[in-house]
Write a protein that holds these residues in place. Structure first.
Motif, PDB file in Angstrom:
ATOM      1  N   MET A  62      59.958  27.240  44.727  1.00  0.00           N
ATOM      2  CA  MET A  62      59.344  26.415  43.708  1.00  0.00           C
ATOM      3  C   MET A  62      58.037  25.803  44.201  1.00  0.00           C
ATOM      4  SD  MET A  62      61.162  26.756  41.058  1.00  0.00           S
ATOM      5  CE  MET A  62      60.199  25.585  40.112  1.00  0.00           C
ATOM      6  N   GLN A 116      48.365  27.623  40.404  1.00  0.00           N
ATOM      7  CA  GLN A 116      47.093  26.908  40.371  1.00  0.00           C
ATOM      8  C   GLN A 116      45.970  27.721  41.025  1.00  0.00           C
ATOM      9  OE1 GLN A 116      46.393  24.377  38.734  1.00  0.00           O
ATOM     10  NE2 GLN A 116      48.314  23.315  38.310  1.00  0.00           N
ATOM     11  N   LYS A 157      65.017  24.780  38.804  1.00  0.00           N
ATOM     12  CA  LYS A 157      64.099  23.899  38.073  1.00  0.00           C
ATOM     13  C   LYS A 157      63.468  22.914  39.052  1.00  0.00           C
ATOM     14  CE  LYS A 157      65.389  25.547  34.013  1.00  0.00           C
ATOM     15  NZ  LYS A 157      66.396  26.511  34.478  1.00  0.00           N
ATOM     16  N   PRO A 158      62.154  22.706  38.947  1.00  0.00           N
ATOM     17  CA  PRO A 158      61.485  21.807  39.898  1.00  0.00           C
ATOM     18  C   PRO A 158      62.027  20.386  39.872  1.00  0.00           C
ATOM     19  CG  PRO A 158      60.039  22.373  38.054  1.00  0.00           C
ATOM     20  CD  PRO A 158      61.222  23.281  37.981  1.00  0.00           C
ATOM     21  N   GLU A 159      62.477  19.930  38.686  1.00  0.00           N
ATOM     22  CA  GLU A 159      62.976  18.558  38.610  1.00  0.00           C
ATOM     23  C   GLU A 159      64.283  18.372  39.369  1.00  0.00           C
ATOM     24  OE1 GLU A 159      63.852  20.723  34.668  1.00  0.00           O
ATOM     25  OE2 GLU A 159      62.185  20.463  36.068  1.00  0.00           O
ATOM     26  N   ARG A 164      54.385  26.881  42.443  1.00  0.00           N
ATOM     27  CA  ARG A 164      53.480  25.941  41.794  1.00  0.00           C
ATOM     28  C   ARG A 164      52.066  26.048  42.370  1.00  0.00           C
ATOM     29  NH1 ARG A 164      56.951  26.003  38.636  1.00  0.00           N
ATOM     30  NH2 ARG A 164      57.752  24.304  37.372  1.00  0.00           N
ATOM     31  N   HIS A 223      61.059  32.072  33.053  1.00  0.00           N
ATOM     32  CA  HIS A 223      60.507  30.872  32.414  1.00  0.00           C
ATOM     33  C   HIS A 223      60.400  30.996  30.899  1.00  0.00           C
ATOM     34  CE1 HIS A 223      59.560  29.116  36.327  1.00  0.00           C
ATOM     35  NE2 HIS A 223      59.203  30.326  36.687  1.00  0.00           N
ATOM     36  N   THR A 269      49.410  18.607  41.529  1.00  0.00           N
ATOM     37  CA  THR A 269      50.420  19.583  41.127  1.00  0.00           C
ATOM     38  C   THR A 269      51.792  19.212  41.660  1.00  0.00           C
ATOM     39  OG1 THR A 269      48.796  21.386  41.016  1.00  0.00           O
ATOM     40  CG2 THR A 269      51.116  22.019  41.268  1.00  0.00           C
ATOM     41  N   GLN A 300      53.170  16.105  39.858  1.00  0.00           N
ATOM     42  CA  GLN A 300      53.511  16.342  38.457  1.00  0.00           C
ATOM     43  C   GLN A 300      54.723  17.255  38.308  1.00  0.00           C
ATOM     44  OE1 GLN A 300      49.865  17.854  36.784  1.00  0.00           O
ATOM     45  NE2 GLN A 300      48.789  15.909  37.028  1.00  0.00           N
ATOM     46  N   SER A 301      54.983  18.081  39.312  1.00  0.00           N
ATOM     47  CA  SER A 301      56.055  19.074  39.210  1.00  0.00           C
ATOM     48  C   SER A 301      57.369  18.600  39.797  1.00  0.00           C
ATOM     49  CB  SER A 301      55.635  20.372  39.923  1.00  0.00           C
ATOM     50  OG  SER A 301      54.468  20.919  39.352  1.00  0.00           O
ATOM     51  N   PHE A 302      57.311  17.719  40.796  1.00  0.00           N
ATOM     52  CA  PHE A 302      58.519  17.295  41.505  1.00  0.00           C
ATOM     53  C   PHE A 302      58.649  15.774  41.482  1.00  0.00           C
ATOM     54  CE2 PHE A 302      57.015  21.265  43.307  1.00  0.00           C
ATOM     55  CZ  PHE A 302      58.170  22.048  43.333  1.00  0.00           C
TER      56      PHE A 302
END
Length: 222
Positions: A170, A178, A70-72, A174, A24, A207, A210-212
């Motif tokens: 992933m 947290q 990458k999470p996206e 995440r 990262h 989470t 917001q991440s995926f």
């Protein structure tokens, strides 16, 4: 003598914290080079300048980051949350399957929530809290562990992701970042269920969203 690049690869692959940082791009490479210099020189059995270590770290980080999922890239079909559950774990015993299956059938007829998973030596059942008394009354052995106030977070994804490396990594990464404790995990072909304390429900829900990318119009709810 071993090359600096080879030494650095061995050091990083043997340390999960360094691996995560390189994936990262979290490090100041010059400072990291100074920190690793004594270890590199010891393993390489030769002097190693900070500039040389930094250059090799930069090349290594570029290679590692390019392989990092990458999470996206991942799309979640739906996120479903069931609260008001308990998770009870027993040691496997000859009569235990029959007892738990009775409750499983009863819950299924009522369209309630029930998850049953087993390993080599243990069986864990997650059901609604209202069935906890039934388990205590009908199971002859005391549970190894029991958690109340449990929530089940079910993540659904397309079957096209089943053969794609990195999806589950992933998701769990995440959650780990947290500091959410996973009481139990269960999965099927295109679903993974994470059982957590109800107090962490809002955190994990936010989470994931917001991440995926979560499909619009899905049956995700909180």
């Amino acid at each position: 003598m071993i090359s600096i690049s080879t030494v650095l690869q061995d050091i990083i692959k043997g340390n999960p914290f360094l691996e995560f940082g390189f994936h990262h791009g979290l490090f100041n490479l010059t400072q990291l080079a100074r920190y690793l210099q004594p270890l590199v020189e010891s393993r390489a059995r030769k002097e190693a300048q900070v500039t040389a270590i930094t250059m090799n770290l930069s090349r290594l980080q570029s290679r590692i980051k390019s392989d990092t999922p990458k999470p996206e890239r991942f799309v979640i079909d739906a996120v479903n949350i069931n609260s008001g559950l308990c998770a009870v774990t027993y040691r496997k015993a000859p009569d235990l399957h029959g007892i738990l299956n009775r409750l499983y059938s009863r819950v299924h007829e009522e369209s309630g929530f029930c998850s049953l998973s087993q390993g080599m030596h243990e069986i864990t059942m997650v059901v609604e809290n209202r069935h906890r008394g039934w388990l205590d009354d009908n199971c002859r052995q005391k549970p190894i562990a029991a958690y109340d106030h449990v929530a089940a977070v079910t993540v659904q994804f397309a079957k096209s992701y089943v053969d794609v490396p990195g999806m589950l990594y992933m998701l769990l990464q995440r959650v780990t970042l947290q500091n959410i404790n996973l009481i139990e995990i269960a999965s099927t072909y295109t679903e993974i269920m994470m059982f957590i304390d109800e107090a962490d429900t809002r955190t994990i829900f936010d989470t994931l969203f917001q991440s995926f990318l979560v499909k619009s119009g899905s049956d995700s709810h909180f």
